[in-house]
Design a protein around this motif. Sequence first.
Motif, mmCIF file in Angstrom:
data_model
loop_
_atom_site.group_PDB
_atom_site.id
_atom_site.type_symbol
_atom_site.label_atom_id
_atom_site.label_comp_id
_atom_site.label_asym_id
_atom_site.label_seq_id
_atom_site.Cartn_x
_atom_site.Cartn_y
_atom_site.Cartn_z
ATOM 1 N N ASP A 65 3.625 -6.362 2.041
ATOM 2 C CA ASP A 65 3.315 -5.205 2.877
ATOM 3 C C ASP A 65 2.990 -3.978 2.036
ATOM 4 O O ASP A 65 2.481 -2.987 2.552
ATOM 5 C CB ASP A 65 4.513 -4.879 3.787
ATOM 6 N N ARG A 119 -5.257 -7.460 6.808
ATOM 7 C CA ARG A 119 -5.592 -6.186 6.172
ATOM 8 C C ARG A 119 -7.080 -6.055 5.885
ATOM 9 O O ARG A 119 -7.683 -4.991 6.116
ATOM 10 C CB ARG A 119 -4.776 -6.054 4.869
ATOM 11 N N TYR A 120 -7.724 -7.109 5.387
ATOM 12 C CA TYR A 120 -9.076 -6.972 4.847
ATOM 13 C C TYR A 120 -10.173 -7.602 5.696
ATOM 14 O O TYR A 120 -11.347 -7.307 5.462
ATOM 15 C CB TYR A 120 -9.133 -7.586 3.442
ATOM 16 N N ASP A 184 -3.771 -1.454 -2.571
ATOM 17 C CA ASP A 184 -4.122 -1.199 -1.179
ATOM 18 C C ASP A 184 -3.599 0.181 -0.792
ATOM 19 O O ASP A 184 -2.388 0.414 -0.756
ATOM 20 C CB ASP A 184 -3.504 -2.287 -0.299
ATOM 21 N N GLY A 187 -1.156 0.246 2.061
ATOM 22 C CA GLY A 187 0.072 -0.531 1.927
ATOM 23 C C GLY A 187 1.309 0.346 2.039
ATOM 24 O O GLY A 187 1.301 1.522 1.668
#
Length: 493
Positions: A65, A119-120, A184, A187
């Motif tokens: 995370d 996320r991506y 990230d 994050g």
Amino acid sequence: MTGKRFVPALVYAALAAAIISSLGLLLVPTLAAEFGVSVSTAQWTLTVNLLVGAVATPVLGRLSDGPHKKRILLATLTIIFVGSVLAATAQTFSVILVGRALQGLSYSITPMAIALARRYSPPEKVGPGIAALSVTVATGIGIGYPLTGIIASTFDFRWAFWFAAAFVVSAFVVILVAVPKGPDELGLRRPFDTLGAALLGAGLGMLLLGISEGPRFGWGSPTTIGLLVGAVLVLGAWVWRETSTDHPLIRLDLMRKPDVLLANATGLSMGASMYIGVSVISLVAQAPTSTGFGVGMSLFWAGFVMLPLSIGSQLASRLARAFAHRLSFTVMLPLGALFVTLANLLLVVRHDALPELLAGMFLVGVGIGITFAAMPGLIARGVAAQELGSAVSFNQVLRTIGGSIGAAVAGAVIAAHLAPSGRPASQGIELTFLISATACGLVFLGLATHAVLSVRRARRIAPHDVLHELQELEPHDAVPVGAAERDEVFDAP
């Protein structure tokens, strides 16, 4: 932005992890003979693998995370590679046990890949990507067992671990090329619960050691009692830690939601009761017919015994999704437990014949497919949208913990029923299947009772709405989840 190869790269890494995690079960009899240990001791190559997986999944999931998702995934693959090399070159049983322990990190790869996909991936590809990742768990088992048998019987069991090492290297390269570089920026940046991770690992370790080694130490011995009491105290301290800290390793407060509590209780109990029987299948398949319980299959063909489980789970999972809008999740749960119960009852009566063994594995697969497919959907109905990821990840942790407990129980039963030759006795195998059937039957009764009460409650709430007899109302304290989000989490493993 990510390219077209991003999701396939994640799927490949998850597939590699699923295949590696399936190596241990089939090789238990081979490792026992190779290193001169009892089958119950060799069973620890499976138990320790599951134990490390149970602890590593929430730890690595929490780290994923944060801002260094790619770095954490690559580091995990590196550790799995080291474990594979250790297992391939081991000259003593203790070394191969360490190697199998390091390979246990493979259980955390799929949740980490799902976090990366969320996320991506573009919004329209998140759902299909997670669905593809979830399928790799069952697919990896279906591929891993036959592949292990083919490699180990054609060459040597060490080549199966060398294959795992090569597979990890290829996954490392694929992730290195296809996954975006970090860190990230979105994050989470918060303290890591080191104490919580240590308490969880220590508590589970004492619990499994006490269960699996109870027959050897003596169930009434101070060592066994000390381990089990210590496990209760340490796990109790872990629960206190997780509920009192601002940055817990696992969000235990989500357990208060009725639907989440039901799904998690099912995941833990079904994982344990189902795995008691499944963990001895390779022993039954490879044992000589002279033992009174064995099928007498060679290592080459024994791996294919698990193929019906993979097929059954895939078919049942698809059917569960197709009927999700007609059949409530609370009805699916006992239905899946019933199939696993019937499978173990069949194996209690007849496990020394190949057709019954294959039929039993297929029924187990159907039960797993129905039950484990319904649990993420049940969780999605019970929690707010922003809590979905944490809640589903915890459910996966409980399944793995349940599996490790089930494997430890099976090892304890086998250790208590050994023939003079050192092989498992027929009574031990039958008792293992009977315990698994009884445990699954109790889970079924509990889930069926809950389903009946839920239908009655729905009738009282909406007596003129037939739909409410099958699907319960949304909890008032949860933020409703959109249809796309529901489908996405319903496909999660």
